[in-house]
Structures are given as structure tokens and as C-alpha cells.
Design a protein around this motif. Structure first.
Motif, PDB file in Angstrom:
ATOM      1  N   HIS A 198      11.759  20.354  10.207  1.00 54.19           N
ATOM      2  CA  HIS A 198      11.732  19.261   8.907  1.00 54.19           C
ATOM      3  C   HIS A 198      12.050  19.638   7.658  1.00 54.19           C
ATOM      4  O   HIS A 198      10.369  19.720   7.217  1.00 54.19           O
ATOM      5  CB  HIS A 198      11.472  18.475   9.757  1.00 54.19           C
ATOM      6  N   ILE A 199      12.868  19.442   6.870  1.00 53.54           N
ATOM      7  CA  ILE A 199      12.345  19.265   5.703  1.00 53.54           C
ATOM      8  C   ILE A 199      12.889  18.331   4.790  1.00 53.54           C
ATOM      9  O   ILE A 199      14.485  17.752   4.986  1.00 53.54           O
ATOM     10  CB  ILE A 199      13.286  20.739   4.646  1.00 53.54           C
ATOM     11  N   ILE A 200      11.616  17.035   4.444  1.00 51.21           N
ATOM     12  CA  ILE A 200      12.235  16.032   3.535  1.00 51.21           C
ATOM     13  C   ILE A 200      12.325  16.114   2.064  1.00 51.21           C
ATOM     14  O   ILE A 200      11.430  17.512   1.218  1.00 51.21           O
ATOM     15  CB  ILE A 200      11.287  15.191   3.753  1.00 51.21           C
ATOM     16  N   ASN A 201      13.524  15.833   1.376  1.00 48.24           N
ATOM     17  CA  ASN A 201      13.218  15.936  -0.116  1.00 48.24           C
ATOM     18  C   ASN A 201      12.505  14.404  -0.331  1.00 48.24           C
ATOM     19  O   ASN A 201      13.149  13.025  -0.461  1.00 48.24           O
ATOM     20  CB  ASN A 201      15.148  15.516  -0.350  1.00 48.24           C
ATOM     21  N   VAL A 202      11.204  14.899  -1.683  1.00 42.71           N
ATOM     22  CA  VAL A 202      10.941  13.749  -2.053  1.00 42.71           C
ATOM     23  C   VAL A 202      11.316  13.973  -4.464  1.00 42.71           C
ATOM     24  O   VAL A 202      11.148  15.387  -3.912  1.00 42.71           O
ATOM     25  CB  VAL A 202       9.956  13.554  -1.906  1.00 42.71           C
TER      26      VAL A 202
ATOM     27  N   GLY B 106       0.795  -1.243  -0.024  1.00 45.96           N
ATOM     28  CA  GLY B 106       0.180  -0.101   0.017  1.00 45.96           C
ATOM     29  C   GLY B 106       0.650   1.588  -0.041  1.00 45.96           C
ATOM     30  O   GLY B 106       0.909   2.299  -1.228  1.00 45.96           O
ATOM     31  N   ASN B 107       2.018   1.267   0.497  1.00 46.91           N
ATOM     32  CA  ASN B 107       3.013   2.486   0.998  1.00 46.91           C
ATOM     33  C   ASN B 107       3.920   2.697  -0.090  1.00 46.91           C
ATOM     34  O   ASN B 107       4.636   3.728  -0.169  1.00 46.91           O
ATOM     35  CB  ASN B 107       3.911   2.477   2.024  1.00 46.91           C
ATOM     36  N   ARG B 108       3.431   1.894  -1.776  1.00 49.91           N
ATOM     37  CA  ARG B 108       4.465   2.221  -2.819  1.00 49.91           C
ATOM     38  C   ARG B 108       4.013   2.666  -3.688  1.00 49.91           C
ATOM     39  O   ARG B 108       4.511   2.784  -4.932  1.00 49.91           O
ATOM     40  CB  ARG B 108       4.681   0.552  -2.765  1.00 49.91           C
ATOM     41  N   THR B 109       1.829   2.717  -2.812  1.00 47.66           N
ATOM     42  CA  THR B 109       1.253   2.771  -4.471  1.00 47.66           C
ATOM     43  C   THR B 109       1.462   4.366  -4.741  1.00 47.66           C
ATOM     44  O   THR B 109       1.178   5.026  -4.223  1.00 47.66           O
ATOM     45  CB  THR B 109       0.788   1.736  -4.096  1.00 47.66           C
ATOM     46  N   THR B 110       0.689   4.855  -6.472  1.00 48.61           N
ATOM     47  CA  THR B 110       0.901   6.170  -6.172  1.00 48.61           C
ATOM     48  C   THR B 110      -1.041   5.700  -7.513  1.00 48.61           C
ATOM     49  O   THR B 110      -0.928   4.802  -8.312  1.00 48.61           O
ATOM     50  CB  THR B 110       1.807   7.155  -7.054  1.00 48.61           C
ATOM     51  N   LYS B 111      -1.313   6.375  -7.872  1.00 52.29           N
ATOM     52  CA  LYS B 111      -2.648   6.389  -8.776  1.00 52.29           C
ATOM     53  C   LYS B 111      -2.043   7.246  -9.633  1.00 52.29           C
ATOM     54  O   LYS B 111      -2.029   8.690  -9.565  1.00 52.29           O
ATOM     55  CB  LYS B 111      -4.214   7.386  -8.395  1.00 52.29           C
ATOM     56  N   VAL B 112      -2.641   6.390 -11.770  1.00 53.22           N
ATOM     57  CA  VAL B 112      -1.617   7.375 -12.013  1.00 53.22           C
ATOM     58  C   VAL B 112      -2.565   7.432 -13.335  1.00 53.22           C
ATOM     59  O   VAL B 112      -2.265   8.007 -14.166  1.00 53.22           O
ATOM     60  CB  VAL B 112      -0.411   6.542 -12.627  1.00 53.22           C
ATOM     61  N   ASN B 113      -4.332   7.145 -13.139  1.00 57.16           N
ATOM     62  CA  ASN B 113      -4.412   6.902 -14.340  1.00 57.16           C
ATOM     63  C   ASN B 113      -6.269   7.470 -13.500  1.00 57.16           C
ATOM     64  O   ASN B 113      -6.537   6.461 -12.952  1.00 57.16           O
ATOM     65  CB  ASN B 113      -4.639   5.865 -14.843  1.00 57.16           C
TER      66      ASN B 113
ATOM     67  N   ILE C 107      10.988   7.010  -1.729  1.00 55.42           N
ATOM     68  CA  ILE C 107       9.251   6.790  -0.725  1.00 55.42           C
ATOM     69  C   ILE C 107       8.423   8.000  -1.862  1.00 55.42           C
ATOM     70  O   ILE C 107       8.593   8.529  -2.438  1.00 55.42           O
ATOM     71  CB  ILE C 107       9.799   7.559   0.492  1.00 55.42           C
ATOM     72  N   THR C 108       7.012   7.748  -1.695  1.00 50.52           N
ATOM     73  CA  THR C 108       6.326   8.369  -2.409  1.00 50.52           C
ATOM     74  C   THR C 108       5.707   9.410  -1.488  1.00 50.52           C
ATOM     75  O   THR C 108       5.828   9.583  -0.766  1.00 50.52           O
ATOM     76  CB  THR C 108       5.503   7.291  -2.965  1.00 50.52           C
ATOM     77  N   THR C 109       5.654  10.046  -2.154  1.00 50.85           N
ATOM     78  CA  THR C 109       4.796  11.071  -1.894  1.00 50.85           C
ATOM     79  C   THR C 109       3.304  10.693  -0.412  1.00 50.85           C
ATOM     80  O   THR C 109       3.743  11.099   0.193  1.00 50.85           O
ATOM     81  CB  THR C 109       4.361  12.365  -2.697  1.00 50.85           C
ATOM     82  N   GLU C 110       2.882  10.227  -1.106  1.00 51.87           N
ATOM     83  CA  GLU C 110       1.705   9.735  -0.124  1.00 51.87           C
ATOM     84  C   GLU C 110       2.130   8.908   0.690  1.00 51.87           C
ATOM     85  O   GLU C 110       1.468   9.081   1.985  1.00 51.87           O
ATOM     86  CB  GLU C 110       1.128   8.788  -1.070  1.00 51.87           C
ATOM     87  N   ALA C 111       3.244   8.494   0.778  1.00 47.19           N
ATOM     88  CA  ALA C 111       3.771   7.386   2.247  1.00 47.19           C
ATOM     89  C   ALA C 111       4.299   8.383   3.113  1.00 47.19           C
ATOM     90  O   ALA C 111       4.384   8.268   4.237  1.00 47.19           O
ATOM     91  CB  ALA C 111       4.420   6.363   1.589  1.00 47.19           C
ATOM     92  N   ALA C 112       5.592   9.779   2.145  1.00 43.19           N
ATOM     93  CA  ALA C 112       6.447  11.000   3.447  1.00 43.19           C
ATOM     94  C   ALA C 112       5.183  11.554   3.992  1.00 43.19           C
ATOM     95  O   ALA C 112       5.431  11.673   5.272  1.00 43.19           O
ATOM     96  CB  ALA C 112       6.894  11.738   1.991  1.00 43.19           C
ATOM     97  N   LEU C 113       3.961  11.336   3.354  1.00 43.33           N
ATOM     98  CA  LEU C 113       3.551  12.254   4.229  1.00 43.33           C
ATOM     99  C   LEU C 113       2.631  11.246   5.533  1.00 43.33           C
ATOM    100  O   LEU C 113       2.609  12.165   6.343  1.00 43.33           O
ATOM    101  CB  LEU C 113       1.706  12.757   3.365  1.00 43.33           C
ATOM    102  N   GLY C 114       1.905  10.248   5.653  1.00 40.62           N
ATOM    103  CA  GLY C 114       1.508   9.436   6.254  1.00 40.62           C
ATOM    104  C   GLY C 114       2.516   9.261   6.843  1.00 40.62           C
ATOM    105  O   GLY C 114       2.579   8.938   9.001  1.00 40.62           O
ATOM    106  N   LYS C 115       3.682   8.808   7.281  1.00 40.32           N
ATOM    107  CA  LYS C 115       4.992   8.915   7.881  1.00 40.32           C
ATOM    108  C   LYS C 115       5.430  10.350   8.978  1.00 40.32           C
ATOM    109  O   LYS C 115       5.723   9.938   9.532  1.00 40.32           O
ATOM    110  CB  LYS C 115       6.580   8.541   6.493  1.00 40.32           C
ATOM    111  N   LEU C 116       5.383  11.152   7.849  1.00 40.54           N
ATOM    112  CA  LEU C 116       5.797  12.537   8.487  1.00 40.54           C
ATOM    113  C   LEU C 116       4.002  12.788   9.509  1.00 40.54           C
ATOM    114  O   LEU C 116       4.819  13.455  10.725  1.00 40.54           O
ATOM    115  CB  LEU C 116       5.645  13.614   7.817  1.00 40.54           C
ATOM    116  N   MET C 117       3.572  12.156   9.075  1.00 48.01           N
ATOM    117  CA  MET C 117       2.038  12.838  10.267  1.00 48.01           C
ATOM    118  C   MET C 117       2.676  11.652  11.422  1.00 48.01           C
ATOM    119  O   MET C 117       2.312  11.779  12.707  1.00 48.01           O
ATOM    120  CB  MET C 117       0.986  12.580   9.642  1.00 48.01           C
ATOM    121  N   HIS C 118       2.317  10.548  11.247  1.00 46.51           N
ATOM    122  CA  HIS C 118       2.942   9.383  12.079  1.00 46.51           C
ATOM    123  C   HIS C 118       3.513  10.284  13.382  1.00 46.51           C
ATOM    124  O   HIS C 118       3.822  10.081  14.548  1.00 46.51           O
ATOM    125  CB  HIS C 118       3.282   8.323  11.614  1.00 46.51           C
TER     126      HIS C 118
END
Length: 343
Positions: free
Chosen positions: A274-278, A164-171, A308-319
Motif C-alpha cells: 500500500h502506498i500512501i500520499n501525504v 491528538g491525531n491532528r498535532t505536530t511538534k513544531v518547536n 492527515i499528519t504524518t504522525e497520524a498516518a503512521l499510527g493509522k497504517l500500523m493499526h
């Protein structure tokens, strides 16, 4: 060995998969999941027992937010000991965000949590909903030696099971709506359901399952583009109560080397932000220092998001912010894979 059927809990949160068309009016209405087995008799062929539960008010995934992530996670935690697997029906637009967030919230998970949805409603003639639903339940039911085969948060869509934390919606139109560019699929459905066992997550810790509900949303996301101004970056970095920023950079983590840009980031880091580079790229990884255009970011203490995906980076950062991780440990924690989100 036991002949006991796996118990699967189907959780409907909202989204296209849970809609049926009223052929008299042409409008879509919510599907009654209490009649699921009547509407989809194929489910009787699955070697499992299925129960269903819905959010009190199903939500379009475009309106999803961390409060709903907590509600979904609480449902899983409340029923964790009673079921062998969970299938979460969710709108596709933000499914990757929710799946990513829950991968961090459901600590020491030892059971499958499979997200799925559809591009067309379940009652549509050409719907992808039935296949996605049936196979997701089958995936959640897989067991070997009395233990679940899948022991992580996954996403199933159009014959592919992904972490799940590796996915991105692309279409937004094709049935193959999701991709996992930096990690292979966990399983593929065809004539047979082929599981790629070597890619499955196996936690070394024997610690008990734990629900993490504390999420801190005092973060920002900046997508760099040629011509982005000092005023834009400055206004974001000066947001009240800001604790962290994800910057989507170019290529392997590159950015402008303009002094105003580097100085703004450096000052923010000195203030404890904290600054994260994605990377903006769908595939590949941030490698700070590979080019001169990222060496300064590394020097001032920008944290590498690696692949990391942006989606996972957001979730990990909030966590991590919700766990009150100390400033001294934050960089190490973020750059360490917690649940398979990093290679």
C-alpha cells in the motif's frame, strides 16, 4: 445530578515534565508522583480525585515504540471503568505519534485521554510543567449532565487543547511547541477555560469501548526531495516483509513524473504494498489529480492521505495492517476518518 467528584488517573510514562533538578548536583532526576499533591498543592483546588501510576521504567520519548503504546493503552483499558478521565504525561518529542496511535487503538472511546508534557522540568523556576499538568487534569475532569465533555484522545500544551491525531511538534525551544494546522483547537485556557464544543468528537456508535493492540510495523516512510534517486526508492520498496509505504510528497500531493519513479510505485502496488500520499506541508491537503504531477499517482492506485499528519498516518497504517484489513477495503478504510484524523 450528582455531586460525586470525577476520578482522574494520572499516568507518567517519562519525559521532561516528570523530572526535578537536584540543586546539589545540578542533574535531573525522576519526580516522585506519589507525593504529587504535596509538591503541587494547587491540585487540591481542582474538583476531582487524582490517583497516579507510572511505568515501571519511565522512558525518554525518543525511545518510544509501539510496544510502549500498547503498555499505555493497556493501563487505560485496565482502569477504564474506574476513572472518568486520564492524563498521560509523556515526553514532547514523540507525543504526537503516541497520541495519534492511541486514538486508533482506543476504539469507541467515550472518556478523555489527555496527553501533556513540558519543555522545562517541573521543579524549574520558569517551568511550563505546572500549568500544563493542572489544566490537563481540569480538562479531563470536565463533565456535563454526568458525562465527560471531552471524549477523545487530546494533547494539551501551552494554553491550547488539540485533537491528538491532528498535532505536530513544531518547536524544540518555545513553550508553544505544538500546532494543529488542519483542525481548530478544542479548547483554550485563559482567565476562563473556553471549550469549542462544535469541534469535539462525538461518536455515533454506541458500541462498547474496545482495545486494539495489534500493530504492524512493516512500513516505511519516504520524504521526497529534488534529486532523490532510483536506487534509494528501489532499495526501500524492496525491503523484506514491507507492507506499506508513506510518501511525503510536495504541495498538494505532487511528485516527480519520471517513468522510473512511477514504475517502481506501480510495481510495488501490484505486489500488494500500500502506498500512501501525504503532503510535506504542515497545512493543507493532498488532492491527487489537481496537477499533472499527481494524476499518475492517482491512476496507479496510490492512496490519498488527504489532510492527515504524518504522525497520524503512521499510527493509522500500523493499526489497519494489524487488523488484517483486506486489500479490497484498505484504500476505503484509510481514506475514511475513523476518529477525527481527516477532515
Amino acid at each position: 445530578m450528582t455531586d460525586k467528584k470525577p476520578n482522574i488517573l494520572l499516568v507518567y510514562t517519562g519525559g521532561t515534565i516528570g523530572m526535578v533538578k537536584d540543586f546539589k548536583t545540578g542533574t535531573l532526576k525522576a519526580f516522585n508522583f506519589n507525593n504529587l499533591l504535596k509538591q503541587i498543592p494547587e491540585l487540591h483546588l481542582l474538583a476531582c480525585d487524582i490517583n497516579t501510576i507510572s511505568l515501571e521504567e519511565p522512558i525518554d520519548s525518543s525511545n518510544i515504540n509501539p510496544d510502549y503504546w500498547v503498555k499505555i493503552a493497556e493501563i487505560i483499558a485496565d482502569h477504564y471503568d474506574d476513572y472518568d478521565g486520564f492524563v498521560i504525561l509523556h515526553g514532547s518529542d514523540t507525543m504526537s505519534y503516541t497520541a495519534s496511535a492511541l486514538s486508533f487503538m482506543l476504539e469507541n472511546l467515550k472518556k478523555p485521554v489527555v496527553f501533556t508534557g513540558a519543555q522545562l522540568p517541573i521543579g524549574d523556576l520558569r517551568t511550563d510543567a505546572k500549568e500544563n499538568l493542572i489544566t490537563s487534569i481540569q480538562v479531563a475532569s470536565l463533565q456535563e449532565h454526568g458525562k465527560p465533555v471531552i471524549q477523545e484522545v487530546c494533547l494539551y500544551f501551552e494554553y491550547k487543547l488539540y485533537r491528538g491525531n491532528r498535532t505536530t511538534k513544531v518547536n524544540a525551544e518555545n513553550f508553544q511547541a505544538f500546532r494543529s494546522y488542519n483542525y481548530p483547537e478544542l479548547a483554550e485556557s485563559g482567565v476562563h477555560l473556553k471549550v469549542n464544543h462544535k469541534y469535539l468528537l462525538r461518536r455515533k456508535s454506541e458500541a462498547p469501548f474496545k482495545l486494539n493492540k495489534s500493530l504492524d510495523t512493516n512500513i516505511a516512510l519516504i520524504k521526497l526531495y529534488p534529486g532523490i534517486s532510483e536506487a534509494v526508492i528501489s532499495s526501500i520498496l524492496n525491503t523484506a516483509n514491507l507492507k506499506a509505504v508513506i510518501i511525503e510528497t510536495f504541495g498538494s500531493g505532487n511528485s516527480t513524473t519520471a517513468s522510473w519513479f512511477i514504475n517502481l510505485l506501480s510495481n510495488a502496488i501490484k505486489k500488494g504494498i500500500h502506498i500512501i500520499n501525504v503532503t510535506q506541508c504542515l497545512g493543507g491537503s493532498v488532492i491527487m489529480g489537481q496537477y499533472e504531477t499527481s494524476s499518475q499517482l492517482k491512476k496507479i492506485g496510490v492512496i490519498s492521505g488527504k489532510d492527515i499528519t504524518t504522525e497520524a498516518a503512521l499510527g493509522k497504517l500500523m493499526h489497519l495492517l494489524g487488523q488484517d484489513v483486506s486489500d479490497n477495503q484498505f484504500k476505503t478504510k484509510f481514506e475514511t476518518s475513523l476518529c477525527g484524523e481527516l477532515s
